[in-house]
Design a protein around this motif. Structure first.
Motif, PDB file in Angstrom:
ATOM      1  N   GLY A 137     -30.802  97.167 113.557  1.00  0.00           N
ATOM      2  CA  GLY A 137     -31.972  96.300 113.565  1.00  0.00           C
ATOM      3  C   GLY A 137     -32.160  95.487 112.306  1.00  0.00           C
ATOM      4  N   ARG A 138     -31.236  95.607 111.354  1.00  0.00           N
ATOM      5  CA  ARG A 138     -31.358  94.900 110.068  1.00  0.00           C
ATOM      6  C   ARG A 138     -30.680  93.539 110.191  1.00  0.00           C
ATOM      7  N   VAL A 139     -31.398  92.602 110.763  1.00  0.00           N
ATOM      8  CA  VAL A 139     -30.837  91.280 111.033  1.00  0.00           C
ATOM      9  C   VAL A 139     -31.582  90.223 110.237  1.00  0.00           C
ATOM     10  N   VAL A 140     -30.840  89.357 109.569  1.00  0.00           N
ATOM     11  CA  VAL A 140     -31.410  88.175 108.927  1.00  0.00           C
ATOM     12  C   VAL A 140     -31.224  87.016 109.896  1.00  0.00           C
ATOM     13  N   ARG A 141     -32.333  86.520 110.432  1.00  0.00           N
ATOM     14  CA  ARG A 141     -32.285  85.518 111.484  1.00  0.00           C
ATOM     15  C   ARG A 141     -32.075  84.112 110.915  1.00  0.00           C
ATOM     16  N   ALA A 142     -31.165  83.386 111.505  1.00  0.00           N
ATOM     17  CA  ALA A 142     -30.912  82.006 111.097  1.00  0.00           C
ATOM     18  C   ALA A 142     -31.983  81.086 111.660  1.00  0.00           C
ATOM     19  N   ARG A 143     -32.462  80.180 110.831  1.00  0.00           N
ATOM     20  CA  ARG A 143     -33.379  79.151 111.332  1.00  0.00           C
ATOM     21  C   ARG A 143     -32.611  78.180 112.206  1.00  0.00           C
ATOM     22  N   GLU A 144     -33.290  77.632 113.212  1.00  0.00           N
ATOM     23  CA  GLU A 144     -32.629  76.716 114.137  1.00  0.00           C
ATOM     24  C   GLU A 144     -32.170  75.438 113.437  1.00  0.00           C
ATOM     25  N   HIS A 145     -32.967  74.981 112.485  1.00  0.00           N
ATOM     26  CA  HIS A 145     -32.662  73.704 111.829  1.00  0.00           C
ATOM     27  C   HIS A 145     -33.194  73.737 110.408  1.00  0.00           C
ATOM     28  N   VAL A 146     -32.410  73.253 109.460  1.00  0.00           N
ATOM     29  CA  VAL A 146     -32.877  73.103 108.080  1.00  0.00           C
ATOM     30  C   VAL A 146     -32.444  71.745 107.558  1.00  0.00           C
ATOM     31  N   ASP A 147     -33.326  71.133 106.764  1.00  0.00           N
ATOM     32  CA  ASP A 147     -32.989  69.880 106.113  1.00  0.00           C
ATOM     33  C   ASP A 147     -33.209  70.047 104.608  1.00  0.00           C
ATOM     34  N   TYR A 148     -33.020  68.962 103.873  1.00  0.00           N
ATOM     35  CA  TYR A 148     -33.092  69.044 102.411  1.00  0.00           C
ATOM     36  C   TYR A 148     -34.463  69.532 101.936  1.00  0.00           C
ATOM     37  N   ARG A 149     -35.503  69.009 102.541  1.00  0.00           N
ATOM     38  CA  ARG A 149     -36.852  69.380 102.113  1.00  0.00           C
ATOM     39  C   ARG A 149     -37.095  70.879 102.321  1.00  0.00           C
ATOM     40  N   ALA A 150     -36.687  71.399 103.473  1.00  0.00           N
ATOM     41  CA  ALA A 150     -36.872  72.824 103.748  1.00  0.00           C
ATOM     42  C   ALA A 150     -36.033  73.678 102.806  1.00  0.00           C
TER      43      ALA A 150
END
Length: 256
Positions: A137-150
């Motif tokens: 259960g130790r999962v680091v979830r990826a964000r769907e989308h990232v840009d420079y500001r984020a």
């Protein structure tokens, strides 16, 4: 099939190196080259790598001319890349079997030249292979989308899952920084207009380190964060202070 150049820096990693290398060589997408730079190890890591190279021609180890840290070791490997994609894995982490295949499919179906995935965490003393790993259960979830500001807010990309399209971006090296050089690379790619896309499926396994407390580890990164935001990204002093943590620490009780 697209060729994937896998970049791996090594320094005194003999205890975990074998599992990391085998997790690459057993990928269901087999068209890859494993570009390894040994940063002057003293524990026999290079001997182990040469044995892998004798057994599998995809393993391409080289010794760094002088000890220069993980960033320089990665760059020496990236400079040798011939692949359509460049991916990253450290010598104490592992990929799951379908990581490369699934990520190539994901990258080909989208428009972002930089992709990354979710990943699992394992204990520092885990001594099994990637094929033995039982999802937890130790999962680091990826964000769907990232840009420079984020990404200026925080680094959302696990380096062990990152992959960029060399046909679109060209050969992109990491800035010569002692730490945070992977974060600086993602920022430089996005500053040039390319966003990142995250695959939600966990496809890699990160070895959690036990040395030092989480708070002390974060404190040790503050000078490197400052250099990243102020010198590399050119943020103003107030913005760089906020982003790096200088301002929060300077006002914290007991800070000196």
């Amino acid at each position: 099939m697209p060729l994937v150049s896998v970049v791996m820096p090594v320094y005194n990693s003999a205890a975990t190196l074998g599992a990391a290398v085998r997790s690459v060589l057993t990928q269901t997408h087999s068209d890859l080259e494993l570009l390894i730079t040994d940063d002057k190890s003293s524990d026999g890591s290079m001997d182990l790598l040469m044995e892998f190279a004798r057994q599998d021609k995809r393993v391409l180890p080289e010794s760094a001319p002088e000890q220069g840290g993980a960033g320089r070791a990665r760059n020496l490997a990236i400079e040798r890349a011939r692949g359509d994609y460049v991916a990253f894995l450290d010598s104490d982490d592992m990929w799951l079997l379908e990581k490369t295949e699934r990520q190539i499919e994901f990258a080909a179906a989208g428009t972002a030249p930089l992709t990354f995935t979710s990943y699992f965490k394992m204990d520092a003393d885990y001594d099994g292979e990637s094929t033995d790993f039982i999802p937890n259960g130790r999962v680091v979830r990826a964000r769907e989308h990232v840009d420079y500001r984020a990404m200026l807010v925080r680094d959302y990309i696990g380096a062990l899952t990152a992959m960029y399209d060399r046909n679109v971006l060209g050969t992109r090296l990491m800035p010569e920084m002692r730490k945070r050089q992977d974060y600086a690379l993602w920022l430089s790619i996005m500053r040039d207009g390319a966003d990142g896309r995250g695959l939600p499926e966990p496809l890699a396994v990160y070895r959690a380190h036990q040395a030092g407390s989480l708070s002390s580890n974060k404190m040790s990164l503050i000078p490197y964060n400052w250099a990243l935001y102020r010198e590399h990204e050119g943020l103003s002093v107030p913005r760089a202070s906020r982003r790096s943590g200088w301002m929060r620490c300077a006002t914290a009780p007991g800070y000196h």
